[in-house]
Design a protein around this motif. Structure first.
Motif, PDB file in Angstrom:
ATOM      1  N   VAL A   8       0.947  -1.225   0.050  1.00 30.96           N
ATOM      2  CA  VAL A   8       0.121   0.194   0.146  1.00 30.96           C
ATOM      3  C   VAL A   8       0.908   1.258   0.072  1.00 30.96           C
ATOM      4  N   LEU A   9       1.906   1.237   0.781  1.00 33.44           N
ATOM      5  CA  LEU A   9       2.721   2.323   0.693  1.00 33.44           C
ATOM      6  C   LEU A   9       3.369   2.666  -0.306  1.00 33.44           C
ATOM      7  N   VAL A  10       4.028   1.726  -1.170  1.00 31.47           N
ATOM      8  CA  VAL A  10       4.555   1.464  -2.366  1.00 31.47           C
ATOM      9  C   VAL A  10       3.604   2.145  -3.612  1.00 31.47           C
ATOM     10  N   LEU A  11       2.240   1.832  -3.639  1.00 34.26           N
ATOM     11  CA  LEU A  11       1.446   2.084  -4.383  1.00 34.26           C
ATOM     12  C   LEU A  11       0.993   3.598  -4.040  1.00 34.26           C
ATOM     13  N   ALA A  12       0.788   3.767  -3.009  1.00 33.64           N
ATOM     14  CA  ALA A  12       0.674   5.424  -2.833  1.00 33.64           C
ATOM     15  C   ALA A  12       1.824   6.118  -3.239  1.00 33.64           C
ATOM     16  N   ALA A  13       3.149   5.899  -3.018  1.00 32.59           N
ATOM     17  CA  ALA A  13       4.140   6.643  -3.516  1.00 32.59           C
ATOM     18  C   ALA A  13       4.041   6.751  -4.918  1.00 32.59           C
ATOM     19  N   VAL A  14       3.809   5.674  -5.503  1.00 35.83           N
ATOM     20  CA  VAL A  14       3.876   5.612  -7.092  1.00 35.83           C
ATOM     21  C   VAL A  14       2.696   6.728  -7.602  1.00 35.83           C
ATOM     22  N   VAL A  15       1.437   6.548  -7.020  1.00 36.38           N
ATOM     23  CA  VAL A  15       0.424   7.537  -7.345  1.00 36.38           C
ATOM     24  C   VAL A  15       0.777   8.815  -6.991  1.00 36.38           C
TER      25      VAL A  15
END
Length: 97
Positions: A8-15
């Motif tokens: 979730v943290l990686v996905l949020a960082a990419v977004v």
């Protein structure tokens, strides 16, 4: 920290990264009017992934021209013309009787 939290943290960082890049593209565009910029920024931040993708598509660099003309399509037998310059059906050398 569990694997789900990391994902979730990686996905949020990419977004967030995509949104900041899209925001920078919008703000650097000197050809858009203020209302267009505002609409694009709202699109990016209210619809994060879709808005950023649309902004990237709109602000992509123009393709460099190849410097050559496009080849005309080969119609072949589509219109009933033979490749030998004759009209109609191509003859196989037989008689016309």
């Amino acid at each position: 920290m569990s694997t789900e939290h990391i994902f979730v943290l990686v996905l949020a960082a990419v977004v967030l990264y995509m949104n900041f890049k899209a925001t920078a593209l919008v703000l650097r565009d000197g050809l858009c009017e203020r209302s267009q910029r505002l609409f694009q920024l709202l699109l990016v931040w209210l619809l994060p992934v879709l808005g950023a993708i649309l902004v990237f598509a709109v602000h992509r660099p123009a393709e460099k021209p190849s410097g050559t003309y496009r080849e005309p399509p080969d119609l072949g037998e589509d219109l009933g013309f033979s490749h030998h310059g004759g009209r109609g059906r191509s003859h196989d050398g037989g008689s016309d009787d």
